[in-house]
Scaffold this motif. Structure first.
Motif, short mmCIF file in Angstrom:
data_model
loop_
_atom_site.label_atom_id
_atom_site.label_comp_id
_atom_site.label_asym_id
_atom_site.label_seq_id
_atom_site.Cartn_x
_atom_site.Cartn_y
_atom_site.Cartn_z
N PRO A 158 0.80 -1.23 0.00
CA PRO A 158 0.00 0.00 0.00
C PRO A 158 0.84 1.28 0.00
O PRO A 158 0.34 2.34 0.34
CB PRO A 158 -0.81 -0.12 1.29
CG PRO A 158 0.06 -0.91 2.19
CD PRO A 158 0.79 -1.88 1.29
N ASP A 159 2.09 1.21 -0.40
CA ASP A 159 2.94 2.39 -0.34
C ASP A 159 3.11 3.07 -1.70
O ASP A 159 4.13 3.70 -1.98
CB ASP A 159 4.31 2.05 0.26
CG ASP A 159 5.03 0.96 -0.52
OD1 ASP A 159 4.42 0.40 -1.45
OD2 ASP A 159 6.19 0.69 -0.19
N LEU A 160 2.12 2.95 -2.57
CA LEU A 160 2.18 3.62 -3.86
C LEU A 160 2.08 5.13 -3.67
O LEU A 160 1.34 5.61 -2.81
CB LEU A 160 1.05 3.14 -4.76
CG LEU A 160 1.08 1.66 -5.15
CD1 LEU A 160 -0.18 1.30 -5.93
CD2 LEU A 160 2.33 1.35 -5.96
N ASN A 161 2.79 5.87 -4.47
CA ASN A 161 2.79 7.33 -4.40
C ASN A 161 1.48 7.87 -4.98
O ASN A 161 1.23 7.74 -6.18
CB ASN A 161 3.98 7.86 -5.19
CG ASN A 161 4.06 9.37 -5.19
OD1 ASN A 161 3.18 10.05 -4.71
ND2 ASN A 161 5.15 9.89 -5.76
N PRO A 162 0.63 8.50 -4.16
CA PRO A 162 -0.65 9.01 -4.66
C PRO A 162 -0.49 10.16 -5.66
O PRO A 162 -1.43 10.48 -6.38
CB PRO A 162 -1.38 9.47 -3.39
CG PRO A 162 -0.32 9.66 -2.39
CD PRO A 162 0.80 8.72 -2.73
N ALA A 163 0.69 10.77 -5.73
CA ALA A 163 0.93 11.78 -6.75
C ALA A 163 1.21 11.14 -8.11
O ALA A 163 1.15 11.80 -9.14
CB ALA A 163 2.11 12.67 -6.33
N ALA A 164 1.51 9.84 -8.10
CA ALA A 164 1.85 9.14 -9.34
C ALA A 164 0.73 8.27 -9.86
O ALA A 164 0.65 8.01 -11.07
CB ALA A 164 3.09 8.27 -9.12
N ILE A 165 -0.16 7.80 -8.97
CA ILE A 165 -1.19 6.86 -9.40
C ILE A 165 -2.39 6.94 -8.46
O ILE A 165 -2.25 7.18 -7.27
CB ILE A 165 -0.62 5.41 -9.44
CG1 ILE A 165 -1.59 4.45 -10.11
CG2 ILE A 165 -0.22 4.94 -8.05
CD1 ILE A 165 -0.98 3.10 -10.42
N SER A 166 -3.56 6.73 -9.04
CA SER A 166 -4.80 6.68 -8.27
C SER A 166 -5.54 5.41 -8.69
O SER A 166 -5.72 5.17 -9.88
CB SER A 166 -5.66 7.90 -8.57
OG SER A 166 -6.93 7.77 -7.98
N ILE A 167 -5.92 4.61 -7.72
CA ILE A 167 -6.62 3.36 -8.00
C ILE A 167 -7.95 3.36 -7.25
O ILE A 167 -8.00 3.67 -6.07
CB ILE A 167 -5.78 2.15 -7.54
CG1 ILE A 167 -4.46 2.10 -8.31
CG2 ILE A 167 -6.57 0.85 -7.71
CD1 ILE A 167 -3.49 1.05 -7.81
N LYS A 168 -9.02 2.99 -7.98
CA LYS A 168 -10.31 2.76 -7.35
C LYS A 168 -10.74 1.36 -7.74
O LYS A 168 -10.91 1.07 -8.92
CB LYS A 168 -11.36 3.77 -7.82
CG LYS A 168 -11.24 5.10 -7.17
CD LYS A 168 -12.48 5.92 -7.43
CE LYS A 168 -12.33 7.24 -6.72
NZ LYS A 168 -13.49 8.08 -6.87
N LEU A 169 -10.90 0.53 -6.75
CA LEU A 169 -11.41 -0.82 -7.00
C LEU A 169 -12.92 -0.76 -7.17
O LEU A 169 -13.56 0.23 -6.81
CB LEU A 169 -11.00 -1.73 -5.85
CG LEU A 169 -9.48 -1.88 -5.68
CD1 LEU A 169 -9.15 -2.71 -4.46
CD2 LEU A 169 -8.87 -2.50 -6.93
N PRO A 170 -13.52 -1.80 -7.74
CA PRO A 170 -14.95 -1.76 -8.03
C PRO A 170 -15.83 -1.34 -6.85
O PRO A 170 -16.78 -0.58 -7.02
CB PRO A 170 -15.27 -3.19 -8.47
CG PRO A 170 -13.99 -3.65 -9.09
CD PRO A 170 -12.90 -3.05 -8.23
N ASP A 171 -15.50 -1.79 -5.64
CA ASP A 171 -16.33 -1.43 -4.48
C ASP A 171 -16.12 0.01 -4.02
O ASP A 171 -16.84 0.50 -3.16
CB ASP A 171 -16.11 -2.41 -3.33
CG ASP A 171 -14.72 -2.35 -2.75
OD1 ASP A 171 -13.78 -1.86 -3.43
OD2 ASP A 171 -14.53 -2.82 -1.61
N GLN A 172 -15.15 0.71 -4.61
CA GLN A 172 -14.89 2.11 -4.26
C GLN A 172 -15.48 3.09 -5.27
O GLN A 172 -15.44 4.29 -5.05
CB GLN A 172 -13.37 2.34 -4.16
CG GLN A 172 -12.72 1.53 -3.05
CD GLN A 172 -11.21 1.58 -3.15
OE1 GLN A 172 -10.63 1.48 -4.23
NE2 GLN A 172 -10.57 1.74 -2.00
#
Length: 158
Positions: free
Chosen positions: A32-46
């Motif tokens: 869970p240490d992905l850089n939020p300035a580099a990538i944004s992920i939304k899984l289906p339940d989000q």
């Protein structure tokens, strides 16, 4: 030239997202240490869906369809619901992500002659051209990539 480049960009974005949409269950990204300035992920339940009285639900993935600029939305047509003849001010690039999407053109609403568009298909709704669409016996999900504002002007001959 701009029109061709814009459509190509829409096609690439739509195909990329269609390929990335998970089939089945998905787990949370790890680590869970992905850089939020580099990538944004939304899984289906989000993904937040908003229900409409028209028999569909929408989820805005990118941009704001009400404002000028690029937008990406998911539309889930519930079974037995369709739009009526209308048009949009700008081209819209559409990928069928699940189910069968049903479409027709012209100002006379004729749901019996709608054409099935299966999962994985790519469609362009051209600016100011009359069409209508929806779902027949099962829900369907489409991804729409367009240039806002994404207004719809009714165009039905009654």
């Amino acid at each position: 030239m701009f029109h061709s480049r814009w459509l190509l960009r829409c096609a690439l974005v739509a195909v990329g997202i269609a390929v990335a949409v998970p089939v089945g269950s998905a787990s949370r990204p790890s680590p869970p240490d992905l850089n939020p300035a580099a990538i944004s992920i939304k899984l289906p339940d989000q993904i937040q869906w908003t229900e409409s009285a028209a028999g569909n639900a929408t989820a805005v993935l990118y941009g704001d369809p009400a404002k000028p600029g690029l937008y990406i939305v998911l539309t889930k047509w519930h079974a037995h619901h369709n739009s009526h003849p209308h048009f949009h001010p700008n081209d819209r690039c559409i990928t069928v992500l699940s189910g069968t999407w049903w479409v027709n053109t012209g100002s006379k609403y004729d749901p019996d002659h709608m054409v099935p568009v299966p999962t994985g298909s790519y469609v362009v709704h051209y600016a100011k051209q009359i069409h209508y669409d929806g779902a027949k016996d099962a829900d369907t999900v489409i991804e729409i990539v367009g240039e806002g504002p994404a207004t719809a002007t009714p165009a039905e001959d009654k």
